[in-house]
Design a protein around this motif. Sequence first.
Motif, PDB file in Angstrom:
ATOM      1  N   GLU A  53       0.827  -1.205   0.000  1.00 12.08           N
ATOM      2  CA  GLU A  53       0.000   0.000   0.000  1.00 12.08           C
ATOM      3  C   GLU A  53       0.862   1.256   0.000  1.00 12.08           C
ATOM      4  O   GLU A  53       0.576   2.230  -0.713  1.00 12.08           O
ATOM      5  N   ALA A  54       1.928   1.235   0.805  1.00 12.23           N
ATOM      6  CA  ALA A  54       2.840   2.378   0.846  1.00 12.23           C
ATOM      7  C   ALA A  54       3.511   2.585  -0.507  1.00 12.23           C
ATOM      8  O   ALA A  54       3.686   3.723  -0.969  1.00 12.23           O
ATOM      9  N   ALA A  55       3.890   1.492  -1.156  1.00 13.70           N
ATOM     10  CA  ALA A  55       4.547   1.584  -2.464  1.00 13.70           C
ATOM     11  C   ALA A  55       3.619   2.218  -3.491  1.00 13.70           C
ATOM     12  O   ALA A  55       4.033   3.063  -4.299  1.00 13.70           O
ATOM     13  N   LYS A  56       2.355   1.821  -3.476  1.00 20.40           N
ATOM     14  CA  LYS A  56       1.388   2.375  -4.423  1.00 20.40           C
ATOM     15  C   LYS A  56       1.241   3.879  -4.229  1.00 20.40           C
ATOM     16  O   LYS A  56       1.302   4.653  -5.200  1.00 20.40           O
ATOM     17  N   ASP A  57       1.089   4.305  -2.986  1.00 17.15           N
ATOM     18  CA  ASP A  57       0.943   5.727  -2.693  1.00 17.15           C
ATOM     19  C   ASP A  57       2.219   6.501  -3.024  1.00 17.15           C
ATOM     20  O   ASP A  57       2.175   7.608  -3.570  1.00 17.15           O
ATOM     21  N   PHE A  58       3.362   5.914  -2.683  1.00  8.83           N
ATOM     22  CA  PHE A  58       4.639   6.585  -2.880  1.00  8.83           C
ATOM     23  C   PHE A  58       4.925   6.792  -4.367  1.00  8.83           C
ATOM     24  O   PHE A  58       5.419   7.842  -4.794  1.00  8.83           O
ATOM     25  N   GLN A  59       4.593   5.801  -5.169  1.00  6.77           N
ATOM     26  CA  GLN A  59       4.839   5.920  -6.609  1.00  6.77           C
ATOM     27  C   GLN A  59       3.903   6.933  -7.267  1.00  6.77           C
ATOM     28  O   GLN A  59       4.246   7.515  -8.293  1.00  6.77           O
ATOM     29  N   GLU A  60       2.747   7.142  -6.674  1.00  6.53           N
ATOM     30  CA  GLU A  60       1.866   8.199  -7.168  1.00  6.53           C
ATOM     31  C   GLU A  60       2.477   9.567  -6.902  1.00  6.53           C
ATOM     32  O   GLU A  60       2.355  10.487  -7.724  1.00  6.53           O
ATOM     33  N   LYS A  61       3.143   9.705  -5.759  1.00  3.20           N
ATOM     34  CA  LYS A  61       3.793  10.964  -5.412  1.00  3.20           C
ATOM     35  C   LYS A  61       5.085  11.160  -6.199  1.00  3.20           C
ATOM     36  O   LYS A  61       5.437  12.279  -6.568  1.00  3.20           O
ATOM     37  N   TYR A  62       5.789  10.047  -6.448  1.00  5.00           N
ATOM     38  CA  TYR A  62       7.088  10.102  -7.120  1.00  5.00           C
ATOM     39  C   TYR A  62       7.094   9.102  -8.281  1.00  5.00           C
ATOM     40  O   TYR A  62       7.594   7.982  -8.160  1.00  5.00           O
ATOM     41  N   PRO A  63       6.536   9.478  -9.431  1.00  5.24           N
ATOM     42  CA  PRO A  63       6.390   8.548 -10.550  1.00  5.24           C
ATOM     43  C   PRO A  63       7.709   8.067 -11.160  1.00  5.24           C
ATOM     44  O   PRO A  63       7.715   7.079 -11.911  1.00  5.24           O
ATOM     45  N   ASP A  64       8.818   8.737 -10.831  1.00  9.74           N
ATOM     46  CA  ASP A  64      10.114   8.296 -11.347  1.00  9.74           C
ATOM     47  C   ASP A  64      10.771   7.236 -10.464  1.00  9.74           C
ATOM     48  O   ASP A  64      11.894   6.807 -10.746  1.00  9.74           O
ATOM     49  N   VAL A  65      10.071   6.830  -9.419  1.00 11.80           N
ATOM     50  CA  VAL A  65      10.570   5.777  -8.533  1.00 11.80           C
ATOM     51  C   VAL A  65       9.880   4.460  -8.886  1.00 11.80           C
ATOM     52  O   VAL A  65       8.654   4.409  -9.025  1.00 11.80           O
ATOM     53  N   SER A  66      10.653   3.398  -9.011  1.00 10.21           N
ATOM     54  CA  SER A  66      10.124   2.063  -9.258  1.00 10.21           C
ATOM     55  C   SER A  66      10.283   1.223  -7.996  1.00 10.21           C
ATOM     56  O   SER A  66      11.372   1.179  -7.415  1.00 10.21           O
ATOM     57  N   ILE A  67       9.196   0.587  -7.550  1.00 10.90           N
ATOM     58  CA  ILE A  67       9.232  -0.199  -6.314  1.00 10.90           C
ATOM     59  C   ILE A  67       8.675  -1.597  -6.575  1.00 10.90           C
ATOM     60  O   ILE A  67       7.591  -1.747  -7.131  1.00 10.90           O
ATOM     61  N   THR A  68       9.403  -2.608  -6.146  1.00 12.55           N
ATOM     62  CA  THR A  68       8.895  -3.980  -6.148  1.00 12.55           C
ATOM     63  C   THR A  68       8.921  -4.503  -4.721  1.00 12.55           C
ATOM     64  O   THR A  68       9.868  -4.239  -3.970  1.00 12.55           O
ATOM     65  N   VAL A  69       7.865  -5.208  -4.335  1.00 12.39           N
ATOM     66  CA  VAL A  69       7.759  -5.770  -2.992  1.00 12.39           C
ATOM     67  C   VAL A  69       7.441  -7.255  -3.108  1.00 12.39           C
ATOM     68  O   VAL A  69       6.421  -7.631  -3.696  1.00 12.39           O
ATOM     69  N   ASP A  70       8.310  -8.097  -2.560  1.00  7.84           N
ATOM     70  CA  ASP A  70       8.112  -9.541  -2.584  1.00  7.84           C
ATOM     71  C   ASP A  70       8.133 -10.085  -1.161  1.00  7.84           C
ATOM     72  O   ASP A  70       8.677  -9.460  -0.243  1.00  7.84           O
ATOM     73  N   ALA A  71       7.545 -11.266  -0.978  1.00  6.33           N
ATOM     74  CA  ALA A  71       7.549 -11.918   0.328  1.00  6.33           C
ATOM     75  C   ALA A  71       8.750 -12.865   0.403  1.00  6.33           C
ATOM     76  O   ALA A  71       9.852 -12.496   0.056  1.00  6.33           O
ATOM     77  N   GLY A  72       8.545 -14.092   0.861  1.00 11.07           N
ATOM     78  CA  GLY A  72       9.628 -15.062   0.945  1.00 11.07           C
ATOM     79  C   GLY A  72      10.064 -15.404   2.349  1.00 11.07           C
ATOM     80  O   GLY A  72      10.832 -16.339   2.552  1.00 11.07           O
TER      81      GLY A  72
END
Length: 293
Positions: A53-72
Motif C-alpha cells: 500500500e505504501a509503495a502504491k501511494d509513494f509511486q503516485e507521489k514520485y512517478p520516477d521511482v520504481s518499487i517492487t515488494v516480494d515476500a519469501g
Amino acid sequence: MKRIASIALSGLLALGMLTGCGSNTSDSSSSSEDLSGTISAAGSSALKPLADEAAKDFQEKYPDVSITVDAGGSGEGLKQVSDGTVTIGMSDVAAEEKLDADQAKELTDHQVAVITMAPIVNKDVKEGGVDNLTTEQLIDIFTGKITNWKDVGGPDEDIVLVTRPSSSGTRATFTKYALNGNEEAENKSMETDDSGVLLKNVQDTKGAIGYVALSYLVDNDDVATVSIDGVEPTLENTYSGDYKVWAVEHMYTKGKGSKTDRAFIKYMMSDDFAKTTEKLGYGVASKMSSMDH
C-alpha cells in the motif's frame, strides 16, 4: 475482524518512536521533487500488505521511482538485503536472530509498525465448537500431541497443521509467544512460505489450523480466529497488553540505504501514511501499553 478498520487513529505521530538507533528515516529527502530510482523490498509476508500500500501511494507521489515488494519470509529478506540482492529487507524479527553478528552490524534497523499474529482455523472447526484454546492446548496441537479436534471440544476430525518454514518471522513470533518456544511438528504439517497461501490453505482444508498477521484478516470472513486463554487476537487487546502474540515490524537497509530507500521508509512512518496503518490491521507504538512482552 472487520472491526479492526474502525479503531481510532489518535496518537499516530508517535509512530516515529519505533525507529531504531542509527536509522536515518528523518532524512529530508522524502520531500524531494526529483526523487527517482529503484527500490526492491523482500522478506516478511506479514509486512507485505502494508509495504504494498505504501509503495502504491509513494509511486503516485514520485512517478520516477520504481518499487517492487516480494515476500519469501523474514530470514530470506534479511539474507537478500545483506548480500545486496534487494535494497530493503522486511522482517518480523531482529536481524541478529537470523544473520551472523558481522552481517547484522552492517544493516540499519527501521522499526515501522507493530504486528499481531492470530491463530486461524477452517470455519468448520469453529462451527464445531472451538473458538478458544488454552496455551497448553495450542502447544499440544502444534507439536502433534493432540491430533483430533474432539480432544479440545471440537468436531471428530483430524487436525491439519498449516504452518510456515523455519525462515519465517511470523513463525518465529508465533513459536516464541504462542507456543512458549516449543517447536512445531515438522513432519505433520502443510508448509508454505507465504501468509496469503497459508490463509487460503486453511480456508480450503477441513480441520485446518494455522496462523497469520491481523493484516491478512481485515474484511476477511473466510476463516475463523481463535482466542488464546480467553483473549481475542485484536489490536485493542495487543495495545492493552492482554494479548501476547505480537512483534515489531522491521525494514532493514544495508548501511544507510539509498536516498530513495530512506524516503520510502520515512513515508511509511509519516503522518500522511499513518492513517492507513491501523486500517490495514497494523499497530502503532503510541497505543502500546508496553513495548516489552
